[in-house]
Motif scaffolding. Structure first.
Motif, PDB file in Angstrom:
ATOM      1  N   THR A  90       0.923  -1.183   0.153  1.00  0.00           N
ATOM      2  CA  THR A  90      -0.169   0.009  -0.004  1.00  0.00           C
ATOM      3  C   THR A  90       0.830   1.368   0.017  1.00  0.00           C
ATOM      4  O   THR A  90       2.013   1.358   0.118  1.00  0.00           O
ATOM      5  CB  THR A  90      -0.885  -0.110   1.113  1.00  0.00           C
ATOM      6  N   GLU A  91       0.200   2.344  -0.265  1.00  0.00           N
ATOM      7  CA  GLU A  91       0.819   3.800  -0.195  1.00  0.00           C
ATOM      8  C   GLU A  91       0.034   4.463   0.658  1.00  0.00           C
ATOM      9  O   GLU A  91      -1.025   4.187   0.950  1.00  0.00           O
ATOM     10  CB  GLU A  91       0.909   4.341  -1.674  1.00  0.00           C
ATOM     11  N   PRO A  92       0.615   5.790   0.882  1.00  0.00           N
ATOM     12  CA  PRO A  92      -0.129   6.846   1.744  1.00  0.00           C
ATOM     13  C   PRO A  92      -1.615   6.970   1.154  1.00  0.00           C
ATOM     14  O   PRO A  92      -1.565   6.853  -0.227  1.00  0.00           O
ATOM     15  CB  PRO A  92       0.566   7.907   1.924  1.00  0.00           C
ATOM     16  N   HIS A  93      -2.561   7.302   1.968  1.00  0.00           N
ATOM     17  CA  HIS A  93      -3.860   7.663   1.411  1.00  0.00           C
ATOM     18  C   HIS A  93      -4.055   8.999   0.892  1.00  0.00           C
ATOM     19  O   HIS A  93      -4.465   9.350  -0.308  1.00  0.00           O
ATOM     20  CB  HIS A  93      -5.084   7.525   2.451  1.00  0.00           C
ATOM     21  N   ALA A  94      -3.138   9.986   1.576  1.00  0.00           N
ATOM     22  CA  ALA A  94      -3.291  11.381   0.958  1.00  0.00           C
ATOM     23  C   ALA A  94      -2.511  11.575  -0.155  1.00  0.00           C
ATOM     24  O   ALA A  94      -1.449  11.115  -0.367  1.00  0.00           O
ATOM     25  CB  ALA A  94      -2.494  12.183   2.040  1.00  0.00           C
ATOM     26  N   GLN A  97       0.904  13.375  -0.810  1.00  0.00           N
ATOM     27  CA  GLN A  97       2.212  12.502  -0.390  1.00  0.00           C
ATOM     28  C   GLN A  97       2.764  11.613  -1.358  1.00  0.00           C
ATOM     29  O   GLN A  97       3.442  10.800  -1.150  1.00  0.00           O
ATOM     30  CB  GLN A  97       1.833  11.837   1.064  1.00  0.00           C
ATOM     31  N   GLY A 190      -8.445   1.630  -3.713  1.00  0.00           N
ATOM     32  CA  GLY A 190      -8.248   2.960  -3.274  1.00  0.00           C
ATOM     33  C   GLY A 190      -7.848   3.869  -4.475  1.00  0.00           C
ATOM     34  O   GLY A 190      -7.702   3.548  -5.442  1.00  0.00           O
ATOM     35  N   GLN A 194      -3.786   3.307  -4.732  1.00  0.00           N
ATOM     36  CA  GLN A 194      -3.149   3.376  -3.655  1.00  0.00           C
ATOM     37  C   GLN A 194      -2.864   2.045  -3.033  1.00  0.00           C
ATOM     38  O   GLN A 194      -1.650   1.781  -2.513  1.00  0.00           O
ATOM     39  CB  GLN A 194      -4.317   4.106  -2.419  1.00  0.00           C
ATOM     40  N   GLN A 195      -3.464   0.842  -3.347  1.00  0.00           N
ATOM     41  CA  GLN A 195      -3.165  -0.338  -3.179  1.00  0.00           C
ATOM     42  C   GLN A 195      -2.807  -1.090  -4.185  1.00  0.00           C
ATOM     43  O   GLN A 195      -3.818  -1.271  -4.994  1.00  0.00           O
ATOM     44  CB  GLN A 195      -3.959  -1.111  -2.157  1.00  0.00           C
TER      45      GLN A 195
ATOM     46  N   LEU B  66      -8.116   1.973   3.994  1.00  0.00           N
ATOM     47  CA  LEU B  66      -7.290   3.080   2.961  1.00  0.00           C
ATOM     48  C   LEU B  66      -6.941   4.251   3.704  1.00  0.00           C
ATOM     49  O   LEU B  66      -5.861   4.693   3.519  1.00  0.00           O
ATOM     50  CB  LEU B  66      -8.288   3.375   1.688  1.00  0.00           C
ATOM     51  N   ASP B  70      -2.293   5.330   6.613  1.00  0.00           N
ATOM     52  CA  ASP B  70      -1.237   6.630   7.057  1.00  0.00           C
ATOM     53  C   ASP B  70      -0.822   6.490   8.426  1.00  0.00           C
ATOM     54  O   ASP B  70       0.208   6.573   8.876  1.00  0.00           O
ATOM     55  CB  ASP B  70      -1.593   7.748   6.640  1.00  0.00           C
ATOM     56  N   ALA B  75       2.441   2.663   4.605  1.00  0.00           N
ATOM     57  CA  ALA B  75       3.113   2.701   3.435  1.00  0.00           C
ATOM     58  C   ALA B  75       4.209   1.835   3.059  1.00  0.00           C
ATOM     59  O   ALA B  75       5.304   1.501   3.902  1.00  0.00           O
ATOM     60  CB  ALA B  75       3.834   4.092   3.298  1.00  0.00           C
ATOM     61  N   LYS B  77       3.894  -1.468   2.790  1.00  0.00           N
ATOM     62  CA  LYS B  77       3.661  -2.839   3.501  1.00  0.00           C
ATOM     63  C   LYS B  77       2.293  -3.201   2.996  1.00  0.00           C
ATOM     64  O   LYS B  77       1.314  -2.415   2.524  1.00  0.00           O
ATOM     65  CB  LYS B  77       3.473  -2.462   5.074  1.00  0.00           C
TER      66      LYS B  77
END
Lengths: 204, 382
Positions: A90-94, A97, A190, A194-195, B66, B70, B75, B77
């Motif tokens: 996954t990555e940050p949601h915002a 960023q 997402g 995002q994922q 989701l 943060d 992030a 993972k």
């Protein structure tokens, strides 16, 4: 992507044309048919720079796949599609960023799943918007020789939460049928990828 | 499965009617940090995250996993979400333990949460006909006829439900993290208003804000702590909601789930082989019902155990030492709180509500219309 000079609107239109054409061979696809890059570039924007045909339809669908272990798989079918690697990141949601023109989580998942360990024949990428295919091809390290989304992809049938499992099934079915020796399945969730999950499927 | 799995870190928030001081990300972060500290770990030790919560409409946040990525340092993972209604906290822990047992990950952070103050779960569960069969105002409306049926079938003493409420609230007074700290007499509980006959106000769980987290690891990381809780068995079972032929008072899926988890953990007689249990009892009468469903009592006899005081701390078979769901109910987290409290008992870290010498404990969760079940058995012995 356009500002970063990674792609043009024409590139997006070409992906849409190819996807809808590939879908003609897929009896389960929702939208399919011959169209042209120029015709798509004449469509009004839905949200610039995306035009109608660069966006997915809204579809109803369900999908199911059967998993079996070891000898059981060999007893049930002639040529199982073995899951050789699978990884999910996954990555940050915002959105602020992230660099939205690339997908570090898809890249990492592809590395962990071992996409680059051999030649990829077919890849089913969960890219409901045309430009996402370009981001994912780069992240997964797929060259021009890879047959991407022969099913027509999510641009041709987009039942949201099932679209990922359909990618998995489409990739596996090409190994099961013997059309491909090594296939990659990708699914996402997402906003703006995002994922990401990447799986490598192989015949014997 | 090949690998052994141990619980080495447990953390939970102080539960309350409203944690206005914490946002949703703040709530899960608070539980996660406590679990990491308990495990002598930092964020970078964690390989993957498994999160559970109740239906999205309970808080109005779609796909909260989701958004919460943060806050949970996810992030780069894997993070994924499990969803099985009220049993979700339990099935989330089961999925996390399987990732360890299957050798997919070695160090998994699993957590569950609910911020009931940001919504109204009772009415979220009660859309009007024709959108679903009428539940008549929340879960209590669904379960009340089942309880009436139990009382009739077992010819149970009418005070049983009130006795459970008094007992669980007394236990809750020993748990500083519990939402309710109520020292109630039997007379006070019996005098409380009838909500859904035969369920009185004081026989229902509260609506809580809270989160709970656990760190689950494989064998070679268990020595980070001196007292890991070893996962000896896990099981999840499901059955249909509205099939007319199913016994909702004593559901088959619950019996099957119990048999499966006992078989895996080598338990032949739960009364003998288990020292204590944390069981999902959101309405007091479910204690005698589940005593029977889980094989702690013969059918029709569960209420006698409650009336005889056997399920108190110090009794023959303590149930819900933490105060249980009757004292703390952040819905999505309630199942995992049961699993976590079972693990605390065998780790010997349950504080004031510790059962002396507890070595083997059952954690239990159920959800939906008594149709989803999740259980685990944990032990102090590897």
């Amino acid at each position: 992507m356009i500002d970063a000079r990674k792609a043009t609107e024409r590139d997006f239109a070409e992906i849409a044309v190819r996807s809808r054409k590939s879908a003609m061979d897929n009896p389960n696809a929702h939208i399919k048919g011959e169209t042209s890059v120029d015709a798509i570039l004449d469509e009004p924007y839905i949200s610039s720079p995306l035009r109608k045909s660069m966006c997915p339809p809204m579809s109803d669908a369900a999908a199911a796949i059967v998993l079996a272990a070891g000898d059981t798989a060999n007893e049930l079918v002639k040529r199982p599609a073995w899951i050789r690697g699978m990884d999910h990141r996954t990555e940050p949601h915002a959105l602020g960023q992230r660099d939205l023109t690339s997908s570090p989580s898809a890249k990492l998942a592809a590395e962990k799943a071992g996409v680059g360990k051999g030649k990829v024949d077919v890849a089913e990428l969960h890219a409901p918007f045309a430009h996402q295919e370009i981001i994912l091809r780069e992240a997964l390290g797929l060259g021009d020789d890879v047959d991407v989304n022969p099913s027509g992809g999510a641009l041709s049938a987009n039942s949201l939460m099932t679209a990922g499992l359909i990618r998995f099934g489409e990739a596996a079915s090409r190994v099961l049928s013997g059309e491909a020796d090594r296939a990659v399945a990708h699914t996402t969730s997402g906003a703006c990828l995002q994922q990401n999950l990447v799986a490598v499927l192989e015949g014997e | 499965m090949a690998e052994r799995c141990a619980v080495i870190g447990i953390g939970q928030t102080k539960h309350a009617e409203s944690r206005r001081d914490l946002s949703l990300p703040g709530l899960v972060l608070d539980a996660a940090i406590r679990a990491l500290q308990d495990a002598n770990m930092t964020w970078k030790d964690i390989d993957s995250i498994v999160i559970g919560t109740a239906p999205d409409m309970f808080e109005g946040v779609m796909m909260p996993e989701l958004w919460l990525s943060d806050a949970l340092g996810a992030a780069g993972k894997p993070i994924f979400r499990v969803h099985t209604a009220g049993s979700v906290g339990g099935s989330t822990a089961v999925v996390a333990s399987h990732l360890v047992q299957g050798g997919v990950h070695e160090k998994v952070l699993t957590l569950a949460f609910e911020k009931q103050s940001e919504s109204n779960a009772m009415w979220a569960l009660s859309p009007a006909v024709p959108f679903q069969p009428q539940l008549v105002a929340g879960a209590g409306g669904y379960f009340a006829p089942l309880i009436r049926s139990y009382i009739r079938r077992a010819d149970a003493h009418p005070d049983t439900g009130c006795m459970v409420a008094v007992k669980d609230r007394q236990h809750g007074c020993l748990n500083p993290d519990a939402h309710l700290h109520l020292d109630q007499t039997l007379e006070e509980v019996k005098a409380s208003p009838m909500l859904w006959d035969p369920i009185r106000y004081s026989e229902t769980c509260p609506s809580s804000d809270g989160a709970v987290a656990m760190v689950l690891v494989s064998d070679n990381h268990a020595d980070r702590v001196q007292n890991p809780a070893w996962v000896k068995g896990t099981s999840v079972r499901t059955e249909r909601t509205f099939f007319a032929g199913r016994d909702q008072v004593n559901p088959g899926a619950g019996k099957q789930c119990a048999k499966d988890v006992y078989d895996e953990a080598g338990i032949t007689n739960p009364m003998k082989d288990i020292d204590c249990a944390e069981v999902y009892v959101p309405f007091s009468w479910f204690e005698p019902m589940w005593l029977e469903n889980l094989g702690f009592a013969e059918e029709g006899e569960g209420w006698r155990m409650t009336m005889e005081g056997k399920t108190k701390i110090g009794g023959e078979m303590p149930w819900n030492m933490s105060g249980g769901v009757m004292c703390t109910n952040p819905i999505g987290a309630s199942g995992m709180l049961r699993f976590a409290e079972a693990a605390r008992q065998v780790r010997g870290t349950a504080g004031q509500h510790q059962v002396d010498g507890a070595k083997v404990a059952l954690g239990h969760a159920y959800g939906g219309g008594s149709q989803f079940f999740a259980m685990w058995i944990v032990s102090s012995e590897r």
